[in-house]
Design an enzyme around this catalytic site. Structure first.
Site, PDB file in Angstrom:
ATOM      1  N   THR A  15     116.371 -24.679  27.502  1.00 57.14           N
ATOM      2  CA  THR A  15     116.312 -23.234  27.273  1.00 57.14           C
ATOM      3  C   THR A  15     117.716 -22.777  26.922  1.00 57.14           C
ATOM      4  O   THR A  15     118.568 -22.623  27.795  1.00 57.14           O
ATOM      5  CB  THR A  15     115.797 -22.508  28.522  1.00 57.14           C
ATOM      6  OG1 THR A  15     114.513 -23.023  28.872  1.00 57.14           O
ATOM      7  CG2 THR A  15     115.678 -21.007  28.262  1.00 57.14           C
ATOM      8  N   LYS A  17     110.498 -19.003  23.992  1.00 57.96           N
ATOM      9  CA  LYS A  17     110.764 -19.444  25.373  1.00 57.96           C
ATOM     10  C   LYS A  17     111.493 -18.369  26.170  1.00 57.96           C
ATOM     11  O   LYS A  17     111.161 -18.110  27.333  1.00 57.96           O
ATOM     12  CB  LYS A  17     111.592 -20.734  25.361  1.00 57.96           C
ATOM     13  CG  LYS A  17     111.979 -21.251  26.759  1.00 57.96           C
ATOM     14  CD  LYS A  17     110.740 -21.575  27.580  1.00 57.96           C
ATOM     15  CE  LYS A  17     111.016 -21.666  29.082  1.00 57.96           C
ATOM     16  NZ  LYS A  17     111.981 -22.660  29.491  1.00 57.96           N
ATOM     17  N   LYS A  58     120.798 -16.469  33.506  1.00 57.24           N
ATOM     18  CA  LYS A  58     121.201 -16.948  32.175  1.00 57.24           C
ATOM     19  C   LYS A  58     120.113 -16.663  31.142  1.00 57.24           C
ATOM     20  O   LYS A  58     120.392 -16.181  30.035  1.00 57.24           O
ATOM     21  CB  LYS A  58     121.502 -18.445  32.261  1.00 57.24           C
ATOM     22  CG  LYS A  58     121.919 -19.106  30.964  1.00 57.24           C
ATOM     23  CD  LYS A  58     120.769 -19.814  30.240  1.00 57.24           C
ATOM     24  CE  LYS A  58     120.202 -20.962  31.052  1.00 57.24           C
ATOM     25  NZ  LYS A  58     119.160 -21.711  30.280  1.00 57.24           N
TER      26      LYS A  58
END
Length: 295
Positions: free
Chosen positions: A95, A171, A240
């Site tokens: 990711t 994602k 994040k």
């Protein structure tokens, strides 16, 4: 197929095992070499560097925590880019930011190599059970080439367009949805608990009336039981991902006020020393705001 696999953490370890179990010839690399030992015992070759893992491989997977980790194994004298042969394929399961994904596509094209982005949805237990959902994007022929490998990792595969970073947008959007769900669950459990209702009682009602998604139900179970350790996905990584989603939203001029709120809540959790706990610890933060002790 000759496959390299770089990154043997909570997700990468079971994914690499499943590729090996599917009969593929595997070369593995991890910064902490001891994590490669179980795979060596299953017949995998343990590489000395990312470049070494890539040499001779038809496809190399990377499964790493964030942009700096991916940059660290791809670029440089001993990086994946230096070891991957022309025409060979890098599949990024990490990711990462949309910008880094675009940069990887450009760097591999310049080197005569191929690149597909294929991040996954699912926790470590889903990776172990081959129940991940894979989202892939990149040139059609390249996705078709690695499709048997992607299908060996999970229960389903969604193929997007020919621009690899489209998979990263999807994602990050999906992780924003999960984070939003956990925030709502945390607040719901905090309200019912402070009103004198046991978490197990509300969880049973939730499972009977509201739960239709294994993801939704799984996080409800974690929050109801305050089961935030060990982390399947760390809260600091949730921060994040929400930051990356906001970055993508800013580039596309899409306001996401809830994502901004979530970023603040994740940041608050990290500031309280909860960064290594599971990201469902948003539930603990909601309980704390309600004046409740962790239960």
């Amino acid at each position: 197929m000759k496959v390299g696999f770089i990154g043997l953490g909570n997700m990468g370890q079971p994914m690499a095992r499943n590729l090996r179990a599917a009969g593929h010839e595997l070369s593995v690399y991890n910064r902490s070499r001891d994590k490669a030992e179980p795979l060596r015992q299953q017949g995998a070759r343990v590489a000395d560097s990312p470049a070494d893992a890539a040499r001779g491989a038809e496809v190399v997977f990377t499964m790493l925590s964030d942009d700096p980790a991916v940059e660290g194994v791809v670029f440089g004298e001993s990086g994946l880019l230096a070891g991957l042969e022309q025409g060979a394929l890098h599949v990024s399961g990490s990711t990462i930011s949309v910008g880094l994904s675009d940069r990887l596509a450009e760097a591999h094209a310049k080197a005569g190599q191929r690149y597909v982005s294929a991040p996954v949805f699912g926790r470590p237990e889903a990776a172990e059970a081959k129940q991940l959902w894979v989202v892939a994007a990149g040139p059609q022929a390249d996705v078709a080439r690695c499709r048997p490998l992607l299908e060996a990792l999970g229960r389903g595969l969604s193929v997007l367009g020919e621009k690899a970073s489209e998979a990263n947008v999807v994602k990050l959007t999906g992780n924003f949805l999960i984070a939003s769900m956990m925030e709502a669950l945390g607040e719901a459990f905090a309200l019912t608990r402070k009103s004198g209702i046991e978490p197990a009682v509300f969880l049973e009602l939730f499972q009977s009336v509201f739960a239709r998604s294994p993801i939704f139900e799984r996080y409800a179970v974690l929050i109801a039981g305050a089961r935030y350790d060990p982390a399947g996905f760390k809260l600091r990584l949730g921060l994040k991902d929400v930051r990356l989603a906001l970055e993508a939203a800013g580039a596309a001029e899409v306001p996401m006020p809830l994502a901004s709120l979530l970023q603040d809540h994740f940041l608050g959790g990290v500031a309280r020393g909860m960064g290594e706990r599971d990201w469902s610890a948003l539930g603990a933060l909601a309980a704390e705001r309600a004046g409740l002790d962790e239960k």
